[in-house]
Design a protein around this motif. Structure first.
Motif, PDB file in Angstrom:
ATOM      1  N   LEU A  12      -8.175  -3.155  17.873  1.00 25.97           N
ATOM      2  CA  LEU A  12      -8.266  -1.490  17.790  1.00 25.97           C
ATOM      3  C   LEU A  12      -7.519  -0.728  16.914  1.00 25.97           C
ATOM      4  O   LEU A  12      -7.988   0.029  16.200  1.00 25.97           O
ATOM      5  CB  LEU A  12      -8.072  -1.075  19.181  1.00 25.97           C
ATOM      6  N   TYR A  13      -6.213  -1.172  16.582  1.00 23.85           N
ATOM      7  CA  TYR A  13      -5.559  -0.363  16.008  1.00 23.85           C
ATOM      8  C   TYR A  13      -5.799  -0.817  14.326  1.00 23.85           C
ATOM      9  O   TYR A  13      -5.597   0.050  13.411  1.00 23.85           O
ATOM     10  CB  TYR A  13      -3.845  -0.268  16.063  1.00 23.85           C
ATOM     11  N   TYR A  14      -6.042  -1.906  14.010  1.00 25.73           N
ATOM     12  CA  TYR A  14      -6.531  -2.271  12.813  1.00 25.73           C
ATOM     13  C   TYR A  14      -7.759  -1.340  12.439  1.00 25.73           C
ATOM     14  O   TYR A  14      -7.921  -0.946  11.459  1.00 25.73           O
ATOM     15  CB  TYR A  14      -6.896  -3.818  12.550  1.00 25.73           C
ATOM     16  N   ARG A  15      -8.754  -1.590  13.424  1.00 29.31           N
ATOM     17  CA  ARG A  15      -9.964  -0.634  13.141  1.00 29.31           C
ATOM     18  C   ARG A  15      -9.552   0.906  12.867  1.00 29.31           C
ATOM     19  O   ARG A  15      -9.954   1.549  11.931  1.00 29.31           O
ATOM     20  CB  ARG A  15     -10.879  -0.607  14.331  1.00 29.31           C
ATOM     21  N   ALA A  16      -8.769   1.502  13.867  1.00 36.45           N
ATOM     22  CA  ALA A  16      -8.278   2.750  13.512  1.00 36.45           C
ATOM     23  C   ALA A  16      -7.676   2.856  12.274  1.00 36.45           C
ATOM     24  O   ALA A  16      -7.820   4.045  11.713  1.00 36.45           O
ATOM     25  CB  ALA A  16      -7.352   3.116  14.673  1.00 36.45           C
ATOM     26  N   PHE A  17      -6.844   2.043  11.676  1.00 35.22           N
ATOM     27  CA  PHE A  17      -5.867   2.166  10.360  1.00 35.22           C
ATOM     28  C   PHE A  17      -7.138   2.283   9.447  1.00 35.22           C
ATOM     29  O   PHE A  17      -6.895   3.205   8.466  1.00 35.22           O
ATOM     30  CB  PHE A  17      -5.157   1.062  10.198  1.00 35.22           C
ATOM     31  N   GLU A  22      -4.868   7.168   5.104  1.00 32.71           N
ATOM     32  CA  GLU A  22      -3.305   7.236   5.573  1.00 32.71           C
ATOM     33  C   GLU A  22      -2.827   8.549   4.964  1.00 32.71           C
ATOM     34  O   GLU A  22      -1.648   8.733   5.381  1.00 32.71           O
ATOM     35  CB  GLU A  22      -2.878   6.231   4.479  1.00 32.71           C
ATOM     36  N   THR A  23      -3.700   9.535   4.657  1.00 30.12           N
ATOM     37  CA  THR A  23      -3.055  10.776   4.437  1.00 30.12           C
ATOM     38  C   THR A  23      -2.948  11.730   5.744  1.00 30.12           C
ATOM     39  O   THR A  23      -2.375  12.455   5.618  1.00 30.12           O
ATOM     40  CB  THR A  23      -4.154  11.597   3.381  1.00 30.12           C
ATOM     41  N   VAL A  24      -3.311  10.845   6.862  1.00 27.74           N
ATOM     42  CA  VAL A  24      -2.886  11.483   8.143  1.00 27.74           C
ATOM     43  C   VAL A  24      -1.510  10.967   8.526  1.00 27.74           C
ATOM     44  O   VAL A  24      -1.395   9.851   9.005  1.00 27.74           O
ATOM     45  CB  VAL A  24      -3.732  10.874   9.313  1.00 27.74           C
ATOM     46  N   THR A  25      -0.459  11.859   8.472  1.00 35.72           N
ATOM     47  CA  THR A  25       0.685  11.542   8.396  1.00 35.72           C
ATOM     48  C   THR A  25       1.708  12.367   9.535  1.00 35.72           C
ATOM     49  O   THR A  25       1.180  13.492   9.973  1.00 35.72           O
ATOM     50  CB  THR A  25       1.317  11.940   7.038  1.00 35.72           C
ATOM     51  N   ALA A  26       2.840  12.014   9.838  1.00 38.50           N
ATOM     52  CA  ALA A  26       3.759  12.814  10.661  1.00 38.50           C
ATOM     53  C   ALA A  26       4.315  13.737   9.884  1.00 38.50           C
ATOM     54  O   ALA A  26       4.162  13.761   8.344  1.00 38.50           O
ATOM     55  CB  ALA A  26       4.813  11.857  11.092  1.00 38.50           C
ATOM     56  N   PRO A  31       2.863   7.522   7.862  1.00 40.07           N
ATOM     57  CA  PRO A  31       1.497   7.399   8.278  1.00 40.07           C
ATOM     58  C   PRO A  31       1.335   7.377   9.728  1.00 40.07           C
ATOM     59  O   PRO A  31       2.018   6.658  10.347  1.00 40.07           O
ATOM     60  CB  PRO A  31       0.907   6.309   7.507  1.00 40.07           C
ATOM     61  N   VAL A  32       0.260   8.116  10.286  1.00 35.99           N
ATOM     62  CA  VAL A  32       0.212   7.782  11.811  1.00 35.99           C
ATOM     63  C   VAL A  32      -1.612   7.788  11.977  1.00 35.99           C
ATOM     64  O   VAL A  32      -1.794   8.031  13.047  1.00 35.99           O
ATOM     65  CB  VAL A  32       0.702   9.229  12.457  1.00 35.99           C
ATOM     66  N   ASN A  33      -2.358   7.388  11.081  1.00 34.90           N
ATOM     67  CA  ASN A  33      -3.737   7.230  11.327  1.00 34.90           C
ATOM     68  C   ASN A  33      -3.925   6.275  12.323  1.00 34.90           C
ATOM     69  O   ASN A  33      -4.940   6.633  12.990  1.00 34.90           O
ATOM     70  CB  ASN A  33      -4.264   7.112   9.815  1.00 34.90           C
ATOM     71  N   ALA A  34      -3.202   5.007  12.217  1.00 33.98           N
ATOM     72  CA  ALA A  34      -3.778   4.288  13.449  1.00 33.98           C
ATOM     73  C   ALA A  34      -3.251   4.553  14.517  1.00 33.98           C
ATOM     74  O   ALA A  34      -3.829   4.433  15.833  1.00 33.98           O
ATOM     75  CB  ALA A  34      -3.041   2.965  12.946  1.00 33.98           C
ATOM     76  N   VAL A  35      -2.081   5.374  14.836  1.00 33.87           N
ATOM     77  CA  VAL A  35      -1.912   5.884  16.004  1.00 33.87           C
ATOM     78  C   VAL A  35      -2.721   6.862  16.602  1.00 33.87           C
ATOM     79  O   VAL A  35      -3.226   6.609  17.699  1.00 33.87           O
ATOM     80  CB  VAL A  35      -0.191   6.504  15.951  1.00 33.87           C
ATOM     81  N   ARG A  36      -3.049   7.809  15.750  1.00 36.75           N
ATOM     82  CA  ARG A  36      -4.066   8.937  16.330  1.00 36.75           C
ATOM     83  C   ARG A  36      -5.416   8.307  16.432  1.00 36.75           C
ATOM     84  O   ARG A  36      -6.187   8.345  17.649  1.00 36.75           O
ATOM     85  CB  ARG A  36      -4.175   9.863  15.170  1.00 36.75           C
ATOM     86  N   GLY A  37      -5.782   7.373  15.545  1.00 36.81           N
ATOM     87  CA  GLY A  37      -6.963   6.535  15.803  1.00 36.81           C
ATOM     88  C   GLY A  37      -7.229   5.876  17.137  1.00 36.81           C
ATOM     89  O   GLY A  37      -8.048   5.997  17.747  1.00 36.81           O
ATOM     90  N   PRO A  89       1.557  -2.291   4.652  1.00 36.99           N
ATOM     91  CA  PRO A  89       2.677  -1.610   4.865  1.00 36.99           C
ATOM     92  C   PRO A  89       2.572  -0.397   5.767  1.00 36.99           C
ATOM     93  O   PRO A  89       3.277   0.019   6.372  1.00 36.99           O
ATOM     94  CB  PRO A  89       3.396  -1.238   3.460  1.00 36.99           C
ATOM     95  N   GLY A  90       1.491   0.378   5.324  1.00 35.38           N
ATOM     96  CA  GLY A  90       1.189   1.649   6.184  1.00 35.38           C
ATOM     97  C   GLY A  90       0.767   1.553   7.566  1.00 35.38           C
ATOM     98  O   GLY A  90       1.211   2.273   8.279  1.00 35.38           O
ATOM     99  N   LEU A  91       0.442   0.359   7.821  1.00 29.23           N
ATOM    100  CA  LEU A  91       0.078  -0.218   9.402  1.00 29.23           C
ATOM    101  C   LEU A  91       1.333  -0.532   9.827  1.00 29.23           C
ATOM    102  O   LEU A  91       1.719  -0.159  11.204  1.00 29.23           O
ATOM    103  CB  LEU A  91      -1.052  -1.107   9.345  1.00 29.23           C
TER     104      LEU A  91
END
Length: 304
Positions: A12-17, A22-26, A31-37, A89-91
Motif C-alpha cells: 500500500l505505501y509503494y502504491r501511495a508513493f 514527491e513534491t508533497v513534503t513536510a 517527502p511525505v507523499n507515501a505517508v499521506r497516501g 530514496p524518497g520512500l
C-alpha cells in the motif's frame, strides 16, 4: 470481535508513493507523499469496508533465509550489495515515519523476525475466528482465499476506486483452477518479479491444466514417479528436468502460517493513545487533511 482487516502495508505505501508526487513534503522538505497516501488509503478502506479490527503487517525480513536457502534467486535482483532491498530514496526515508504515525494513532502493527509480511498476514488470518479481509496489490496472497473460513483478498491493482474482491470463485474465474490451488499453480508458472523461475516451458495454461488434473505439486510428483501417462506431449520431460525445483519451491511460494507472533487484537482505537503526540507528529510532518480524515474515520469511529 468483528471482522479483521489485514494490510499488506508495503504494497500500500509503494502504491501511495508512486500515486502522489514527491513534491508533497513536510515543512522541513522531507517527502511525505507515501505517508499521506497511506493514511488516505486506510481511512477509505475503513470507511468503505467497516472492519472492527485492523492490523498493519510489515516485513521484518523482506528476503527470509529459509526461502533464499531453497531458491538463491529469490528476490536476488531486488537486493542492494549490502543485502537490503532496493527502495527509492524518497520512500526509504518515509518508512520509519509511517510506523511512527501508525503507532501514535494506536493502529496495531505486526511483524515476525525472519518472516515477510505475507507470512504474518497468513498467520493472523489462520488464527482469526472472524471474517478476514486481506488488502494487497500482490496476487501471491490469492493463496489465502478460503470461502469456508470467510477469508478474501481485496485486490488493489486497479486502485481503491475499483477494489476487487477475490474469493475462491474469482480465483477459478481468473486462472481456471480450484479456488484454493493458487500456490501450486504459482510454483509451476513461476514469478520473475520474485526471482522464481517456475518450470521452463510451462506457462499459465499448462500450469492450470496440471493443477486441475493432479491436484497439487505432490500429486504431480507422485504421477511422475508412477509413470502416469496423462501428461501433455513434452510436459513430462519438462517436469522431470525441473524435479529439483519442484522439491524445494512449494515452501518458498506458500506463506507460513506458524509465525511466532504475540496475540494481536487490532481493535480500532476509540481515540489515539496520546492525541497530543499524534498532533505533534502530524504538524511536524505537515500531514494536514490526510491526518484529519484518518483520525475522523479510523481513530474516532466516524465512517461517514
Amino acid at each position: 470481535m468483528g471482522s479483521l482487516m489485514l494490510l499488506d502495508t508495503a504494497s500500500l505505501y509503494y502504491r501511495a508513493f508512486y500515486g502522489m508526487p514527491e513534491t508533497v513534503t513536510a515543512p522541513d522538505g522531507t517527502p511525505v507523499n507515501a505517508v499521506r497516501g497511506l493514511l488516505d488509503t486506510i481511512a477509505r478502506l475503513v470507511r468503505d469496508v467497516r472492519p472492527r479490527r485492523l492490523v498493519a503487517c510489515l516485513d521484518a525480513d523482506w528476503r527470509p533465509r529459509f526461502r533464499v536457502d531453497a531458491i538463491p534467486s529469490y528476490k536476488a535482483h531486488r537486493a542492494e550489495p549490502d543485502g537490503t532491498e532496493q527502495t527509492p530514496p524518497g520512500l526509504a526515508v518515509q518508512i520509519p515515519l509511517i510506523t511512527q504515525v501508525l503507532d501514535a494513532a494506536g493502529v496495531a502493527i505486526a511483524e515476525g523476525a525472519g518472516y515477510e509480511a505475507d507470512d504474518v498476514i497468513a498467520t493472523l488470518a489462520a488464527r482469526s475466528p472472524t471474517p478476514v479481509d486481506v488488502v494487497t496489490g500482490d496476487r501471491d496472497l490469492f493463496q489465502l482465499v478460503d470461502d469456508a473460513r470467510r477469508v478474501r483478498v481485496l485486490y488493489t491493482l486497479r486502485g481503491l476506486a475499483r477494489l476487487e474482491s477475490v474469493d475462491e470463485a474469482e480465483v477459478t474465474k481468473k486462472y481456471d483452477i480450484p479456488g484454493k490451488s493458487y500456490a501450486d499453480f504459482a510454483v509451476l508458472r513461476g514469478d520473475p518479479s520474485d526471482g522464481l523461475p517456475g518450470v521452463a516451458g510451462i506457462g499459465e495454461k499448462t500450469a492450470a491444466a496440471l493443477v486441475r488434473a493432479f491436484g497439487s505439486i505432490d500429486g504431480i510428483k507422485t504421477a511422475l514417479d508412477l509413470g502416469h501417462g496423462g501428461f501433455p506431449p513434452g510436459t513430462r520431460k519438462r517436469l522431470e528436468a525441473a524435479r529439483g525445483y519442484l522439491d524445494v519451491a512449494p515452501p518458498v511460494v506458500r506463506t507460513a502460517t506458524d509465525v511466532p507472533l504475540p496475540d494481536v487484537d487490532g481493535t480500532l482505537p476509540a481515540r489515539p493513545p496520546d492525541p497530543g503526540l499524534l498532533a505533534e507528529i502530524g504538524a511536524a510532518l505537515g500531514l494536514g487533511s490526510s491526518l484529519t480524515r484518518f483520525r475522523a474515520t479510523v481513530t474516532e469511529g466516524d465512517a461517514t
